[in-house]
Scaffold this motif. Structure first.
Motif, short mmCIF file in Angstrom:
data_model
loop_
_atom_site.label_atom_id
_atom_site.label_comp_id
_atom_site.label_asym_id
_atom_site.label_seq_id
_atom_site.Cartn_x
_atom_site.Cartn_y
_atom_site.Cartn_z
N HIS A 96 0.85 -1.19 0.00
CA HIS A 96 0.00 0.00 0.00
C HIS A 96 0.88 1.24 0.00
O HIS A 96 1.85 1.32 0.75
CB HIS A 96 -0.91 0.02 1.23
N SER A 97 0.54 2.20 -0.85
CA SER A 97 1.24 3.49 -0.92
C SER A 97 0.25 4.61 -0.68
O SER A 97 -0.89 4.54 -1.15
CB SER A 97 1.85 3.69 -2.31
N CYS A 98 0.69 5.64 0.04
CA CYS A 98 -0.13 6.83 0.21
C CYS A 98 0.72 7.99 0.71
O CYS A 98 1.87 7.79 1.10
CB CYS A 98 -1.33 6.57 1.11
N LYS A 99 0.13 9.17 0.70
CA LYS A 99 0.85 10.38 1.13
C LYS A 99 0.80 10.58 2.64
O LYS A 99 1.56 11.37 3.18
CB LYS A 99 0.27 11.60 0.43
N GLU A 100 -0.10 9.89 3.30
CA GLU A 100 -0.29 10.08 4.74
C GLU A 100 0.33 8.94 5.54
O GLU A 100 -0.19 7.83 5.56
CB GLU A 100 -1.78 10.20 5.07
N LYS A 101 1.42 9.22 6.20
CA LYS A 101 2.12 8.20 6.99
C LYS A 101 1.25 7.69 8.14
O LYS A 101 1.26 6.50 8.46
CB LYS A 101 3.42 8.79 7.54
N ASP A 102 0.47 8.58 8.77
CA ASP A 102 -0.41 8.17 9.87
C ASP A 102 -1.43 7.13 9.43
O ASP A 102 -1.77 6.23 10.20
CB ASP A 102 -1.13 9.38 10.48
N TYR A 103 -1.93 7.26 8.21
CA TYR A 103 -2.89 6.27 7.71
C TYR A 103 -2.22 4.90 7.60
O TYR A 103 -2.82 3.88 7.94
CB TYR A 103 -3.47 6.71 6.36
N LEU A 104 -0.98 4.87 7.15
CA LEU A 104 -0.28 3.59 7.06
C LEU A 104 -0.01 3.00 8.43
O LEU A 104 -0.03 1.78 8.60
CB LEU A 104 1.02 3.75 6.27
N GLU A 105 0.23 3.85 9.43
CA GLU A 105 0.39 3.36 10.81
C GLU A 105 -0.90 2.68 11.26
O GLU A 105 -0.88 1.60 11.85
CB GLU A 105 0.75 4.50 11.77
N TRP A 106 -2.03 3.31 10.99
CA TRP A 106 -3.32 2.72 11.33
C TRP A 106 -3.53 1.42 10.56
O TRP A 106 -4.00 0.42 11.11
CB TRP A 106 -4.46 3.70 11.02
N LEU A 107 -3.17 1.42 9.28
CA LEU A 107 -3.35 0.25 8.44
C LEU A 107 -2.52 -0.94 8.95
O LEU A 107 -2.99 -2.07 8.95
CB LEU A 107 -2.97 0.58 6.99
N LYS A 108 -1.31 -0.67 9.40
CA LYS A 108 -0.48 -1.74 9.98
C LYS A 108 -1.19 -2.40 11.15
O LYS A 108 -1.22 -3.63 11.27
CB LYS A 108 0.86 -1.18 10.44
N ILE A 109 -1.78 -1.60 12.02
CA ILE A 109 -2.51 -2.13 13.18
C ILE A 109 -3.71 -2.95 12.72
O ILE A 109 -3.97 -4.04 13.22
CB ILE A 109 -2.94 -0.99 14.12
N SER A 110 -4.45 -2.45 11.73
CA SER A 110 -5.62 -3.15 11.23
C SER A 110 -5.26 -4.50 10.62
O SER A 110 -5.94 -5.50 10.85
CB SER A 110 -6.35 -2.30 10.19
N LEU A 111 -4.19 -4.53 9.84
CA LEU A 111 -3.78 -5.79 9.23
C LEU A 111 -3.31 -6.79 10.28
O LEU A 111 -3.52 -7.99 10.13
CB LEU A 111 -2.68 -5.54 8.19
#
Length: 158
Positions: free
Chosen positions: A27-42
């Motif tokens: 997953h790629s995106c401009k918002e690092k915080d969203y990826l932090e949340w995504l890591k937790i969700s996965l």
């Protein structure tokens, strides 16, 4: 609920890469915080995500990226989303408010004309016109008023 979120991620910028006989999530995106949340969700699905978030700086600007390790859930999803090796909307996809929300977070935006909000647009460039039409029908069934644009956007109005 996780499956709904995952479908939204895959409709947007989420992707699966085949690794020998299994698959990993990217997953790629401009918002690092969203990826932090995504890591937790996965991780709630026991999908192993390395702790590192990669920072990229290319012509299109700065963005962030994560890669999971392979997992049987992701292999099953790869078979569902890439039946012929190319990303496609699954034939039996059921959209839910959660999947639409995460699709919008990943690939949506607000279109405005002279500062007046006109509509929501969700990018769907990687899908065929027929697949976008299928998604429009699913959105309309959820109560949205949506349309399929030739430029690869699905637009939602009040």
């Amino acid at each position: 609920m996780f499956d709904d979120i995952f479908d939204g991620l895959m409709l947007g910028d989420g992707g699966l890469q085949k690794q020998a006989v299994s698959a990993r999530y990217v997953h790629s995106c401009k918002e690092k915080d969203y990826l932090e949340w995504l890591k937790i969700s996965l991780s709630t699905k026991d999908i192993p995500i390395p702790t590192r978030i990669y920072e990229k700086d290319e012509k299109r600007g700065k963005y962030y990226q994560i890669y999971s390790k392979t997992h049987p859930y992701l292999t099953n999803q790869h078979n569902r989303w890439y039946p012929d090796g190319k990303k496609q909307v699954p034939k039996y996809l059921e959209l839910t408010p959660f999947s639409v929300l995460h699709w919008y977070i990943g690939d949506g935006g607000l279109d405005s004309d002279k500062g007046y909000l006109r509509q929501i647009s969700i990018s769907a460039h990687s899908f065929s016109f027929e697949e976008r039409q299928f998604l429009v029908c699913k959105l309309n069934a959820l109560g949205f008023k949506s349309s399929n644009r030739k430029n690869g956007l699905i637009c939602i109005k009040k």
